[in-house]
Write an enzyme that holds these catalytic residues in place. Structure first.
Site, PDB file in Angstrom:
ATOM      1  N   ARG A   1       0.723  -1.031  -0.047  1.00 28.04           N
ATOM      2  CA  ARG A   1      -0.057   0.084  -0.104  1.00 28.04           C
ATOM      3  C   ARG A   1       0.956   1.162  -0.068  1.00 28.04           C
ATOM      4  NH1 ARG A   1      -5.396  -0.829   2.833  1.00 28.04           N
ATOM      5  NH2 ARG A   1      -6.086  -2.895   2.058  1.00 28.04           N
TER       6      ARG A   1
ATOM      7  N   ASP B   1     -16.693   8.442   6.768  1.00 24.78           N
ATOM      8  CA  ASP B   1     -15.468   7.736   6.498  1.00 24.78           C
ATOM      9  C   ASP B   1     -14.236   8.610   7.018  1.00 24.78           C
ATOM     10  OD1 ASP B   1     -14.923   4.988   4.759  1.00 24.78           O
ATOM     11  OD2 ASP B   1     -12.987   6.396   5.023  1.00 24.78           O
TER      12      ASP B   1
END
Length: 290
Positions: free
Chosen positions: A32, A140
């Site tokens: 990532r 979020d």
């Protein structure tokens, strides 16, 4: 990436987002963060960590976003939406007839497929909810995914994952290689950036809370805290929806499982009675445990 780099990142991610990485997840961090490091013109994760330690706050925020962006798709896992369509909305249509409104929270909404799936369920339910003021709050940690959700613009691949063809035709317009969700459905969803580790009581009360496939990344203490705070935000007869691999069992007694409805929970009447000093909250009644 050195072991010390990994330990630094583990501590930072736990502190900033609640993400509790085990010692064997170094490969995930590398997959990532290496692309992020390269986009920033850095040689690798070691230099990335050095920059973060020097006070590069925006880079640190980018790292947290990269590590907490999770997969989602329309009507994911199907069963929660079956519960919503087959029983929850009918119950709420009766019990909320006086106020004619329903509030739903989609926590950790990612790129919006979950809150928009909920919105389509509400719209498809029929005349019983016609003219109601229905509100879905989508939150979020990541600003990037919230911006994508607000746009309601999805690729062919994204709309093919879980979205029934009749809903695609009814609620989307094709724009080149992408599909744009109708303004009507987008208007049912409010987007807010939110860290579940922080206070979220300002969001108000909800009839249904979707919090799926996010708590599995947190340690038990963090899960307990989030459940306890969510319990205070749920209406007495409301519902909490968790992911298939998640449960409240052994973590909190604020909720009890709904019999024969996997992943669905309601407030525990006995616990609520104790919290109210012996007086049951409105809408709650003690039911013998099965």
């Amino acid at each position: 990436m050195t072991p010390l780099d990994y330990e630094y990142l583990r501590r930072l991610l736990k502190e900033r987002s609640g993400l509790d990485l085990s010692t064997d997840k170094q490969y995930l961090v590398e997959s990532r963060l290496l692309p992020l490091a390269r986009r920033a013109g850095l040689s690798g994760i070691t230099e990335l960590v050095q920059k973060m330690k020097s006070g590069a706050e925006q880079l640190t925020c980018d790292v947290v976003e990269a590590m907490t962006t999770n997969e989602t798709f329309f009507f994911r896992d199907k069963i929660p939406f079956d519960h919503l369509n087959d029983s929850i909305l009918a119950e709420l249509a009766r019990s909320r007839a006086g106020r004619r409104s329903i509030r739903v929270w989609s926590a950790a909404c990612s790129t919006g497929q979950e809150p928009y799936s909920i919105a389509m369920c509400l719209r498809e339910f029929g005349p019983a909810l016609s003219g109601w003021r229905n509100e879905i709050v989508a939150t979020d940690l990541s600003h990037e995914v919230l911006e994508k959700s607000k746009a309601g613009l999805y690729s062919q691949f994204e709309v093919q994952r879980g979205l029934p063809i009749q809903l695609l035709v009814k609620y989307f317009t094709q724009l080149g290689e992408f599909w744009q969700l109708s303004a009507d459905i987008r208007g049912m969803v409010q987007h807010r950036q939110l860290n579940l580790l922080q206070d979220f009581s300002h969001l108000g009360k909800f009839d249904v809370i979707f919090c799926r496939n996010v708590l599995i990344y947190f340690d038990q203490e963090t899960k307990t805290s989030i459940f306890e705070r969510m319990a205070r935000m749920l209406e007495p007869d409301g519902y909490l929806m968790l992911g298939a691999a998640e449960s409240v069992v052994g973590i909190t007694d604020a909720f009890r499982p709904c019999p024969d409805r996997r992943g669905l929970y309601q407030l525990n009447p006995a616990r609520m009675a104790r919290s109210a000093g012996g007086a049951l909250l409105p809408g709650l009644k003690v039911v013998a445990a099965r």
